[in-house]
Write a protein that holds these residues in place. Structure first.
Motif, PDB file in Angstrom:
ATOM      1  N   UNK A  35       0.809  -1.227   0.000  1.00  0.00           N
ATOM      2  CA  UNK A  35       0.000   0.000   0.000  1.00  0.00           C
ATOM      3  C   UNK A  35       0.841   1.276   0.000  1.00  0.00           C
ATOM      4  N   UNK A  36       2.142   1.157   0.200  1.00  0.00           N
ATOM      5  CA  UNK A  36       3.008   2.333   0.258  1.00  0.00           C
ATOM      6  C   UNK A  36       3.894   2.476  -0.980  1.00  0.00           C
ATOM      7  N   UNK A  37       3.642   1.640  -1.994  1.00  0.00           N
ATOM      8  CA  UNK A  37       4.464   1.663  -3.203  1.00  0.00           C
ATOM      9  C   UNK A  37       3.869   2.497  -4.336  1.00  0.00           C
ATOM     10  N   UNK A  38       2.581   2.841  -4.243  1.00  0.00           N
ATOM     11  CA  UNK A  38       1.909   3.576  -5.316  1.00  0.00           C
ATOM     12  C   UNK A  38       2.475   4.968  -5.520  1.00  0.00           C
ATOM     13  N   UNK A  39       2.327   5.469  -6.721  1.00  0.00           N
ATOM     14  CA  UNK A  39       2.767   6.831  -7.070  1.00  0.00           C
ATOM     15  C   UNK A  39       1.555   7.755  -6.951  1.00  0.00           C
ATOM     16  N   UNK A  40       1.238   8.151  -5.720  1.00  0.00           N
ATOM     17  CA  UNK A  40       0.039   8.931  -5.449  1.00  0.00           C
ATOM     18  C   UNK A  40       0.406  10.321  -4.956  1.00  0.00           C
ATOM     19  N   UNK A  41      -0.507  11.242  -5.162  1.00  0.00           N
ATOM     20  CA  UNK A  41      -0.343  12.566  -4.589  1.00  0.00           C
ATOM     21  C   UNK A  41      -0.582  12.516  -3.091  1.00  0.00           C
ATOM     22  N   UNK A  42       0.037  13.442  -2.379  1.00  0.00           N
ATOM     23  CA  UNK A  42      -0.101  13.468  -0.930  1.00  0.00           C
ATOM     24  C   UNK A  42       0.133  14.891  -0.411  1.00  0.00           C
ATOM     25  N   UNK A  43      -0.639  15.257   0.605  1.00  0.00           N
ATOM     26  CA  UNK A  43      -0.435  16.513   1.326  1.00  0.00           C
ATOM     27  C   UNK A  43      -0.177  16.164   2.781  1.00  0.00           C
ATOM     28  N   UNK A  44       0.715  16.908   3.418  1.00  0.00           N
ATOM     29  CA  UNK A  44       0.967  16.755   4.849  1.00  0.00           C
ATOM     30  C   UNK A  44       0.636  18.079   5.517  1.00  0.00           C
ATOM     31  N   UNK A  45      -0.289  18.013   6.469  1.00  0.00           N
ATOM     32  CA  UNK A  45      -0.739  19.187   7.217  1.00  0.00           C
ATOM     33  C   UNK A  45      -0.229  19.056   8.644  1.00  0.00           C
ATOM     34  N   UNK A  46       0.357  20.134   9.143  1.00  0.00           N
ATOM     35  CA  UNK A  46       0.889  20.153  10.500  1.00  0.00           C
ATOM     36  C   UNK A  46       0.185  21.228  11.309  1.00  0.00           C
ATOM     37  N   UNK A  47      -0.205  20.867  12.530  1.00  0.00           N
ATOM     38  CA  UNK A  47      -0.865  21.815  13.430  1.00  0.00           C
ATOM     39  C   UNK A  47      -0.272  21.661  14.820  1.00  0.00           C
ATOM     40  N   UNK A  48      -0.276  22.752  15.568  1.00  0.00           N
ATOM     41  CA  UNK A  48       0.086  22.738  16.975  1.00  0.00           C
ATOM     42  C   UNK A  48      -1.092  23.341  17.731  1.00  0.00           C
ATOM     43  N   UNK A  49      -1.634  22.576  18.657  1.00  0.00           N
ATOM     44  CA  UNK A  49      -2.810  23.019  19.425  1.00  0.00           C
ATOM     45  C   UNK A  49      -3.914  23.501  18.493  1.00  0.00           C
ATOM     46  N   UNK A  50      -4.118  22.797  17.389  1.00  0.00           N
ATOM     47  CA  UNK A  50      -5.174  23.113  16.449  1.00  0.00           C
ATOM     48  C   UNK A  50      -4.865  24.233  15.474  1.00  0.00           C
ATOM     49  N   UNK A  51      -3.714  24.894  15.631  1.00  0.00           N
ATOM     50  CA  UNK A  51      -3.334  25.998  14.752  1.00  0.00           C
ATOM     51  C   UNK A  51      -2.419  25.491  13.631  1.00  0.00           C
ATOM     52  N   UNK A  52      -2.737  25.877  12.408  1.00  0.00           N
ATOM     53  CA  UNK A  52      -1.944  25.465  11.259  1.00  0.00           C
ATOM     54  C   UNK A  52      -0.495  25.910  11.408  1.00  0.00           C
ATOM     55  N   UNK A  53       0.440  24.985  11.126  1.00  0.00           N
ATOM     56  CA  UNK A  53       1.877  25.285  11.186  1.00  0.00           C
ATOM     57  C   UNK A  53       2.579  24.944   9.877  1.00  0.00           C
ATOM     58  N   UNK A  54       1.851  24.332   8.953  1.00  0.00           N
ATOM     59  CA  UNK A  54       2.426  24.011   7.650  1.00  0.00           C
ATOM     60  C   UNK A  54       1.526  23.048   6.904  1.00  0.00           C
ATOM     61  N   UNK A  55       1.472  23.221   5.591  1.00  0.00           N
ATOM     62  CA  UNK A  55       0.725  22.289   4.746  1.00  0.00           C
ATOM     63  C   UNK A  55       1.273  22.394   3.336  1.00  0.00           C
ATOM     64  N   UNK A  56       1.875  21.320   2.883  1.00  0.00           N
ATOM     65  CA  UNK A  56       2.433  21.265   1.534  1.00  0.00           C
ATOM     66  C   UNK A  56       2.170  19.876   0.978  1.00  0.00           C
TER      67      UNK A  56
END
Length: 183
Positions: A35-56
């Motif tokens: 399941x981890x070999x596919x060539x898929x798009x992905x976004x990673x969102x990071x938050x601290x205490x519910x506040x956005x800290x990064x998303x790319x």
């Protein structure tokens, strides 16, 4: 994805972020998990205490999903231009919330309102102007379809808010599988 796959992918993201934030060498990962070999798009969102800290993220990838997750996790922590002067600090790592959105392929739609709000995200393109919102943005904001499209045009693609109504604007939809840590 099953729970084991989710655990692997979250572990890869967390270790990648920790190394980047602590300015340590990038970890290398290897897995034969199918399941981890596919060539898929992905976004990673990071938050601290519910506040956005990064998303790319990216919509397409030329590398296996597990490697894309590592790349996007590092980019979210260190390269999101919205946080250029306020990067994630090592002291935040214990409180950092990680959300990984694994994307379906993009689907061009003819009618801009022909998508399911909260279930599908949008990618808007006109010339060099592009912008996207993940499906969960609609749920978090409570926007209508029209507001969702207008905000994407104005705040993400740098277009007039009503650009989504123009015939030369391409609108694509996609779905996500969301993987998040249980805190």
């Amino acid at each position: 994805m099953d729970e084991q796959t989710k655990k692997i992918i979250l572990d890869i993201a967390r270790k990648s972020i920790e190394a980047a934030v602590k300015q340590k060498p990038r970890p290398t990962f290897s897995t034969d998990h199918a399941n981890l070999q596919g060539r898929q798009g992905v976004f990673v969102t990071l938050k601290t205490c519910g506040q956005l800290r990064g998303c790319i993220g990216r919509f397409v990838s030329d590398m296996p999903l597990y490697q894309s997750v590592s790349e996007m996790a590092i980019s979210s922590a260190t390269e999101d231009p919205r946080f250029e002067f306020n990067r994630i600090k090592p002291s935040e790592l214990n409180h950092l919330e990680i959300e990984i959105s694994v994307l379906s392929p993009l689907k061009l739609i003819d009618n801009p309102l022909d998508f399911e709000l909260g279930k599908q995200g949008v990618f808007i393109k006109k010339g060099l102007h592009v912008g996207c919102f993940l499906p969960q943005v609609a749920t978090e904001t409570g926007w209508s379809k029209e507001e969702f499209l207008s905000h994407c045009c104005a705040s993400k693609a740098g277009l007039p808010a009503n650009a989504w109504k123009q015939k030369d604007v391409e609108i694509y939809t996609f779905t996500t599988e969301i993987i998040e840590e249980k805190k």
